[in-house]
Motif scaffolding. Sequence first.
Motif, PDB file in Angstrom:
ATOM      1  N   ILE A 223      -2.692  65.813  47.552  1.00 34.92           N
ATOM      2  CA  ILE A 223      -1.258  65.950  47.747  1.00 34.92           C
ATOM      3  C   ILE A 223      -0.556  65.903  46.387  1.00 34.92           C
ATOM      4  O   ILE A 223      -1.032  65.241  45.455  1.00 34.92           O
ATOM      5  CB  ILE A 223      -0.690  64.851  48.668  1.00 34.92           C
ATOM      6  CG1 ILE A 223      -0.811  63.471  48.017  1.00 34.92           C
ATOM      7  CG2 ILE A 223      -1.388  64.856  50.019  1.00 34.92           C
ATOM      8  CD1 ILE A 223      -0.108  62.353  48.782  1.00 34.92           C
ATOM      9  N   PRO A 224       0.555  66.612  46.233  1.00 35.22           N
ATOM     10  CA  PRO A 224       1.248  66.616  44.941  1.00 35.22           C
ATOM     11  C   PRO A 224       1.843  65.247  44.633  1.00 35.22           C
ATOM     12  O   PRO A 224       2.168  64.471  45.534  1.00 35.22           O
ATOM     13  CB  PRO A 224       2.345  67.666  45.131  1.00 35.22           C
ATOM     14  CG  PRO A 224       2.550  67.746  46.606  1.00 35.22           C
ATOM     15  CD  PRO A 224       1.223  67.462  47.231  1.00 35.22           C
ATOM     16  N   SER A 225       1.981  64.970  43.362  1.00 35.33           N
ATOM     17  CA  SER A 225       2.618  63.727  42.918  1.00 35.33           C
ATOM     18  C   SER A 225       3.551  64.051  41.754  1.00 35.33           C
ATOM     19  O   SER A 225       3.075  64.453  40.697  1.00 35.33           O
ATOM     20  CB  SER A 225       1.575  62.696  42.482  1.00 35.33           C
ATOM     21  OG  SER A 225       2.195  61.505  42.057  1.00 35.33           O
ATOM     22  N   PRO A 226       4.890  63.941  41.995  1.00 35.90           N
ATOM     23  CA  PRO A 226       5.558  63.358  43.164  1.00 35.90           C
ATOM     24  C   PRO A 226       5.550  64.297  44.374  1.00 35.90           C
ATOM     25  O   PRO A 226       5.310  65.492  44.246  1.00 35.90           O
ATOM     26  CB  PRO A 226       6.988  63.131  42.659  1.00 35.90           C
ATOM     27  CG  PRO A 226       7.183  64.138  41.586  1.00 35.90           C
ATOM     28  CD  PRO A 226       5.852  64.303  40.920  1.00 35.90           C
ATOM     29  N   CYS A 227       5.852  63.684  45.544  1.00 30.59           N
ATOM     30  CA  CYS A 227       5.861  64.452  46.777  1.00 30.59           C
ATOM     31  C   CYS A 227       6.757  63.773  47.800  1.00 30.59           C
ATOM     32  O   CYS A 227       7.220  62.649  47.615  1.00 30.59           O
ATOM     33  CB  CYS A 227       4.449  64.589  47.342  1.00 30.59           C
ATOM     34  SG  CYS A 227       3.789  63.045  48.034  1.00 30.59           S
TER      35      CYS A 227
END
Length: 541
Positions: A223-227
Amino acid sequence: MTRAIINIPDDATVVEAPHRVEEVAAGCLPLQRQGSFGKKEGGVGSQNTKMTQHYQKKKNSFNEGTLVSQGSGEFSKVSKLGACRVRLSAMATRPKNRIRLFVEDMLKHAPDCHPATGEPLPARMNLSLGDPTALGLQPPREATDALVSVASDSSMSGLTTKEVHGYQHSLGNPRFREAIRTHALQGTGIAGVDDIFVTSGCSQALQFALLTLCTDGESNVLIPSPCFPLYNTLCEFVGAEARGYQLNPSASWEARMEDLEKQCDAKTACLLVCNPGNPTSHAYSADHLEQLLKFAYRKRIPVVADEVYAHMTFDLEGEGEGADNGAHSNGKAAGKARFQYMAEVAFERLGRERPPILSCSALSKRFLVPGWRLGWLSLYDDAFESLKQAGVKDGVAALCQIGMTPSSITQAAAPAILANTPDQYHADLRATIKRGAKYCVERCRQCPGLDCVYEPQGAMYFMPRVDAKAFAGKLGGENPKGESADIVWTKALLAERNVFMLPGTLFGAPDFARIVTAAPREVLCEAWDRIESFCREKLGQ
């Protein structure tokens, strides 16, 4: 051994009778005065005998007792009833809505008066919620007209009563699914309506995608970070490990490909990509989307694409909106922020060497009807039919059967909304968000202690960086929890100016704060006046 529990007086005499224990326990049979065991009543020939008991009231109230069957018709008296045998399931303890928990706690402790002067605070300005309707923006007239039309006279819309008011197919209203294929997903390469599943908003589409792909306790999701924090919550719910891959704020919040390589392993179930981005408001170029798709193909994993902000892109440097008008443009539109679905890029650029894609979207953002919960999950298989071979379509269909679709009325109205909403409505909405984003950038650059590291190109947010060193020790009070600078800053801003923003830490971006840009100019103007006065006061300027 069969056990049944009923309440009886403390001094009751219990006489055995051949009734089923569960009948007595459920109160189906009355307790009667003393009779004889095995005797037929009234000579009618009834084979049922009556349980009898004899007691003498000694008090107006009596102690509760517990009658326990030992399995052979014998009863014994035990202690008072305790709590019922209820246990919270492990699944119910998994998901944690980080934003909700933080917001509720923050607002619970927000003062009504300035903590230093004691003066009443001005009316609260809530710029934390990604719901533009809360800030005065309206859905298209075509949306409300369609809803009223189908609800008041379905025959005028050529619909049956069942299509408007009855149970819908678990996969969604067929007309709505066809409208999604024809209008929302035109040009993406979608095979047909059988690959489109109507869901309760984009959130449920994401939930179904991860439930279908992940194995409880064995999988991880990139998952992307930030998200958006929901990604973490959904991973917790499905029993998958959320592995964040870093986005680079200095490079339009693009994914750091070296970090993706590091996070991916044999247990990775999928790559999750959000474009346009929340909270970062990036709009990825087709080149970067191609990079991500090639990575997924090489790793032999599917892509879950959160595309709920589809077509909500703009270019702050251009004179116009800097994006296409929402219709498919076959890749010819100008503007560096033009939106393209990941499936569109995959088919155009990668051909057979493309990964499977599960695209999640909704009417909520682009048509400003988030409360209608009209979303969809669309499947784009690869050349090897990997999704088909794994039974993903059947799995999603099974989840739809227990998840339930949105209300019949909103589904019935949706095709007209997709077909009849003019391009000008979307252009006006993008222009409003663009003006808000541009204004936020300009005000941020005038505000001491805040830094603009990236100009928004999509969605409806802006993320200024909070200068932790500049505000260190100047925000009042102690920090026993050791909270990051952005949390302390947003709490102090709420307490002293009554402007509510979300700290970047909630999204995985410490030292940033998120503000909603989809607001009327006068709202943003007052909010930034308060923010700037707060910053200047704290920094002695």
